[in-house]
Write a protein that holds these residues in place. Structure first.
Motif, PDB file in Angstrom:
ATOM      1  N   GLY A   4       8.057   0.692   1.482  1.00 41.59           N
ATOM      2  CA  GLY A   4       7.155  -0.413   2.238  1.00 41.59           C
ATOM      3  C   GLY A   4       5.994   0.286   1.209  1.00 41.59           C
ATOM      4  N   LEU A   5       5.440   1.079   1.995  1.00 38.33           N
ATOM      5  CA  LEU A   5       3.683   1.273   1.417  1.00 38.33           C
ATOM      6  C   LEU A   5       4.056   2.232  -0.325  1.00 38.33           C
ATOM      7  CD1 LEU A   5       0.573   1.813   2.216  1.00 38.33           C
ATOM      8  CD2 LEU A   5       1.144   3.858   3.000  1.00 38.33           C
ATOM      9  N   LYS A   6       4.523   2.128  -0.329  1.00 38.25           N
ATOM     10  CA  LYS A   6       4.499   3.435  -1.409  1.00 38.25           C
ATOM     11  C   LYS A   6       4.888   1.875  -2.475  1.00 38.25           C
ATOM     12  CE  LYS A   6       6.867   7.220  -4.502  1.00 38.25           C
ATOM     13  NZ  LYS A   6       7.370   8.459  -4.529  1.00 38.25           N
ATOM     14  N   ALA A   7       6.150   1.297  -2.223  1.00 40.02           N
ATOM     15  CA  ALA A   7       6.378   0.323  -3.414  1.00 40.02           C
ATOM     16  C   ALA A   7       4.758  -0.791  -3.719  1.00 40.02           C
ATOM     17  CB  ALA A   7       7.623  -0.634  -2.718  1.00 40.02           C
ATOM     18  N   ALA A   8       4.277  -0.993  -2.841  1.00 42.82           N
ATOM     19  CA  ALA A   8       3.589  -1.776  -2.613  1.00 42.82           C
ATOM     20  C   ALA A   8       2.644  -1.357  -2.680  1.00 42.82           C
ATOM     21  CB  ALA A   8       3.165  -2.354  -1.425  1.00 42.82           C
ATOM     22  N   ARG A   9       1.790  -0.136  -3.115  1.00 39.71           N
ATOM     23  CA  ARG A   9       1.137   0.664  -4.000  1.00 39.71           C
ATOM     24  C   ARG A   9       1.088   1.062  -5.593  1.00 39.71           C
ATOM     25  NH1 ARG A   9       0.915   6.061  -5.043  1.00 39.71           N
ATOM     26  NH2 ARG A   9       2.479   6.435  -3.686  1.00 39.71           N
ATOM     27  N   SER A  10       2.392   0.984  -5.494  1.00 33.70           N
ATOM     28  CA  SER A  10       2.731   1.206  -6.824  1.00 33.70           C
ATOM     29  C   SER A  10       3.057   0.357  -7.582  1.00 33.70           C
ATOM     30  CB  SER A  10       4.385   1.706  -6.973  1.00 33.70           C
ATOM     31  OG  SER A  10       4.531   3.117  -6.616  1.00 33.70           O
ATOM     32  N   ALA A  11       2.719  -0.897  -6.964  1.00 33.01           N
ATOM     33  CA  ALA A  11       2.703  -2.385  -7.626  1.00 33.01           C
ATOM     34  C   ALA A  11       1.335  -2.541  -8.590  1.00 33.01           C
ATOM     35  CB  ALA A  11       3.233  -3.498  -6.475  1.00 33.01           C
ATOM     36  N   ARG A  12       0.394  -1.906  -7.309  1.00 34.67           N
ATOM     37  CA  ARG A  12      -0.886  -2.323  -7.988  1.00 34.67           C
ATOM     38  C   ARG A  12      -1.497  -1.134  -9.077  1.00 34.67           C
ATOM     39  NH1 ARG A  12       0.765  -4.564  -4.013  1.00 34.67           N
ATOM     40  NH2 ARG A  12      -0.670  -6.499  -3.467  1.00 34.67           N
ATOM     41  N   GLU A  13      -0.167  -0.513  -9.639  1.00 32.60           N
ATOM     42  CA  GLU A  13      -0.422   0.880 -10.102  1.00 32.60           C
ATOM     43  C   GLU A  13      -1.939   1.717  -9.637  1.00 32.60           C
ATOM     44  OE1 GLU A  13      -1.181   0.044 -14.118  1.00 32.60           O
ATOM     45  OE2 GLU A  13       1.218  -0.549 -14.068  1.00 32.60           O
ATOM     46  N   TRP A  47       2.960   9.013   5.889  1.00 35.96           N
ATOM     47  CA  TRP A  47       3.070   7.627   5.894  1.00 35.96           C
ATOM     48  C   TRP A  47       4.232   6.913   4.962  1.00 35.96           C
ATOM     49  CZ3 TRP A  47      -2.342   5.225   6.173  1.00 35.96           C
ATOM     50  CH2 TRP A  47      -3.294   5.866   7.162  1.00 35.96           C
ATOM     51  N   GLU A  48       3.568   7.933   3.367  1.00 37.89           N
ATOM     52  CA  GLU A  48       4.810   7.284   2.605  1.00 37.89           C
ATOM     53  C   GLU A  48       6.036   8.172   2.576  1.00 37.89           C
ATOM     54  OE1 GLU A  48       3.325   7.209  -1.411  1.00 37.89           O
ATOM     55  OE2 GLU A  48       2.254   5.196  -1.240  1.00 37.89           O
ATOM     56  N   ASN A  49       5.724   9.365   2.913  1.00 38.85           N
ATOM     57  CA  ASN A  49       7.141  10.584   3.500  1.00 38.85           C
ATOM     58  C   ASN A  49       7.704  10.396   4.929  1.00 38.85           C
ATOM     59  OD1 ASN A  49       6.942  11.671   0.876  1.00 38.85           O
ATOM     60  ND2 ASN A  49       5.138  12.653   1.681  1.00 38.85           N
ATOM     61  N   ARG A  52       4.557   9.857   8.906  1.00 39.87           N
ATOM     62  CA  ARG A  52       4.202   9.633  10.426  1.00 39.87           C
ATOM     63  C   ARG A  52       3.480   7.882  10.218  1.00 39.87           C
ATOM     64  NH1 ARG A  52      -1.299  11.006  12.181  1.00 39.87           N
ATOM     65  NH2 ARG A  52      -1.412  13.128  10.844  1.00 39.87           N
ATOM     66  N   ALA A  53       4.169   8.006  11.918  1.00 40.61           N
ATOM     67  CA  ALA A  53       4.042   6.051  12.000  1.00 40.61           C
ATOM     68  C   ALA A  53       2.483   5.603  11.455  1.00 40.61           C
ATOM     69  CB  ALA A  53       4.431   5.981  13.152  1.00 40.61           C
ATOM     70  N   ILE A  54       2.597   4.284  10.946  1.00 41.36           N
ATOM     71  CA  ILE A  54       1.392   3.633  10.834  1.00 41.36           C
ATOM     72  C   ILE A  54       0.534   2.975  12.086  1.00 41.36           C
ATOM     73  CG2 ILE A  54       0.209   1.776   9.230  1.00 41.36           C
ATOM     74  CD1 ILE A  54       2.148   2.400   7.130  1.00 41.36           C
ATOM     75  N   SER A  55       0.158   3.321  12.969  1.00 36.94           N
ATOM     76  CA  SER A  55      -0.717   2.651  13.934  1.00 36.94           C
ATOM     77  C   SER A  55      -0.617   1.598  13.263  1.00 36.94           C
ATOM     78  CB  SER A  55      -1.676   3.425  14.214  1.00 36.94           C
ATOM     79  OG  SER A  55      -3.378   3.784  13.373  1.00 36.94           O
ATOM     80  N   GLU A  72       7.413  -5.493   5.342  1.00 32.60           N
ATOM     81  CA  GLU A  72       6.872  -5.138   3.743  1.00 32.60           C
ATOM     82  C   GLU A  72       6.394  -4.060   3.855  1.00 32.60           C
ATOM     83  OE1 GLU A  72       6.776  -9.350   1.739  1.00 32.60           O
ATOM     84  OE2 GLU A  72       5.719  -8.813   2.348  1.00 32.60           O
ATOM     85  N   LEU A  73       5.864  -3.594   5.119  1.00 34.87           N
ATOM     86  CA  LEU A  73       4.829  -2.312   4.944  1.00 34.87           C
ATOM     87  C   LEU A  73       5.708  -1.339   5.181  1.00 34.87           C
ATOM     88  CD1 LEU A  73       2.121  -1.318   4.966  1.00 34.87           C
ATOM     89  CD2 LEU A  73       2.029  -1.670   7.342  1.00 34.87           C
ATOM     90  N   SER A  74       6.750  -1.741   6.489  1.00 32.39           N
ATOM     91  CA  SER A  74       8.045  -1.253   6.337  1.00 32.39           C
ATOM     92  C   SER A  74       8.919  -0.717   5.908  1.00 32.39           C
ATOM     93  CB  SER A  74       8.012  -1.300   8.653  1.00 32.39           C
ATOM     94  OG  SER A  74       9.079  -2.670   8.529  1.00 32.39           O
TER      95      SER A  74
END
Length: 377
Positions: A4-13, A47-49, A52-55, A72-74
């Motif tokens: 979720g985090l990696k996909a959202a970050r990548s979507a924004r390049e 977080w992406e790997n 570590r859990a996202i607090s 979506e984040l998870s």
């Protein structure tokens, strides 16, 4: 938590480094304490790997930055079912009684909240509104779930239809396409519950853009024409014009030039005269001659018509300064029109402006279009 985090970050390049900078910027703006840059780099990587859990604290920051929900984040894109099971009949009857007491004043408050979110979205973008929009929809769904009698259900369902359509468009803008689709389905169900064909037509027509963005333009053409049928003969003139203009754009994206031209002519014939843009019967519809000129230019640019440039510059000269995010689309339209004419310097400048606005508003949808057009020259 990986996808979720990696996909959202990548979507924004965004690189991981860019995400770290954005977290630090957000923290400065909101006077929050965050660890050092080096520590944040480790956090993002872990977080992406999944190490570590996202607090809850960081999840709130990431939702605001990326415009995504907790699911979506998870990486759990399907909407979770919120348990509304009442603990016994007393609790259930209490909820039903509370819903029965929802007054017209309360419904108007719901509508005012939607209007505020619409204004903020138009001027600042959708990314930072995900928490407010999710809470607003949850309140409306809760009210509708326990509203029994038609005189209570219909006004609440009408408010939910408008809010869910706005939430769907916001989700589409930030790249959360499944959430967009689900919210359009929610809006359609609410419109049917409210017996409001105009709201049903509007939600269905906007849903066609999800198909179009996914490369299914012919299916989108069928859906938007079905939306016109669903609206029936009782639609307002401004909504009728909006639906024909949307049909023209989608026909253009499907390569149906003649159908596009016919739909544009119908839109121009249907639009009421005057400078007013707001439809009193459909508060989500903004359309006057200036807006339609821009929409016409967009459609003509898509089919390579030479009139596109003049229409788009006329729209640029008269654009409403409060429609910040929409101006990115207008700049993309101009770039497309100039590319079709081989005028690459002008196209490059408009794409530069569009990219700046898309970055400012967090619009993944406009950023993707900028990148697509950039690859064409």
């Amino acid at each position: 938590m990986t996808n979720g985090l990696k996909a959202a970050r990548s979507a924004r390049e965004w690189s991981q480094e860019r995400l770290v900078r954005e977290i630090e910027r957000h923290a400065r703006q909101h006077i929050l304490d965050v660890p050092s840059t080096a520590s944040l780099r480790v956090y993002v990587s872990e977080w992406e790997n999944g190490r570590r859990a996202i607090s809850a604290r960081y999840a709130k920051i990431l939702r605001a930055l990326l415009g995504i929900t907790d699911d979506e984040l998870s990486g759990e894109t399907a909407l979770s079912e919120t348990s509304t099971t009442a603990d016994g009949y007393d609790d259930l009857m209490g909820r039903i009684d509370a819903a029965r007491n929802i007054s017209l004043t309360m419904v108007n408050t719901f509508m005012d909240q939607t209007e505020l979110l619409r204004t903020m979205d138009r001027q600042m973008g959708a990314a930072g509104l995900v928490d407010q929009m999710t809470a607003h929809l949850g309140t409306l769904e809760e009210a509708l779930t326990f509203a029994v009698l038609p005189q209570t259900r219909r006004p609440v369902a009408r408010a939910l239809a408008g809010a869910a359509t706005l939430a769907a468009w916001q989700a589409l803008d930030v790249g959360a396409v499944e959430r967009a689709w689900r919210n359009y389905e929610l809006a359609k169900r609410a419109a049917q519950d409210a017996e409001e064909p105009m709201y049903l037509a509007h939600a269905t027509a906007e849903q066609a853009y999800v198909l179009c963005d996914a490369g299914r333009a012919p299916m989108a053409v069928q859906l938007i024409r079905d939306a016109q049928r669903l609206g029936g003969k009782g639609m307002s003139p401004r909504l009728t014009a909006w639906l024909h203009a949307a049909e023209a754009e989608i026909c253009a994206r499907a390569g149906l030039a003649a159908d596009c031209q016919r739909a544009l002519e119908k839109a121009m014939r249907s639009l009421p005269p005057g400078e007013d843009a707001r439809d009193p019967d459909m508060l989500s519809i903004f359309l006057n001659d200036g807006h339609l000129t821009r929409w016409r230019g967009n459609a003509l640019a898509l089919i390579g018509d030479n009139e596109a440039v003049s229409s788009l510059y006329a729209a640029l000269d008269n654009t409403d300064p409060t429609f910040i995010r929409a101006s990115a689309g207008l700049r993309c339209d101009l770039a497309q029109a100039h590319i079709a004419r081989g005028e690459y310097d002008q196209a490059h400048e408009h794409l530069r402006q569009a990219r700046l606005i898309a970055n400012r508003t967090g619009s993944v949808r406009h950023r993707r279009r900028v990148e697509y057009l950039t690859q064409r020259f």
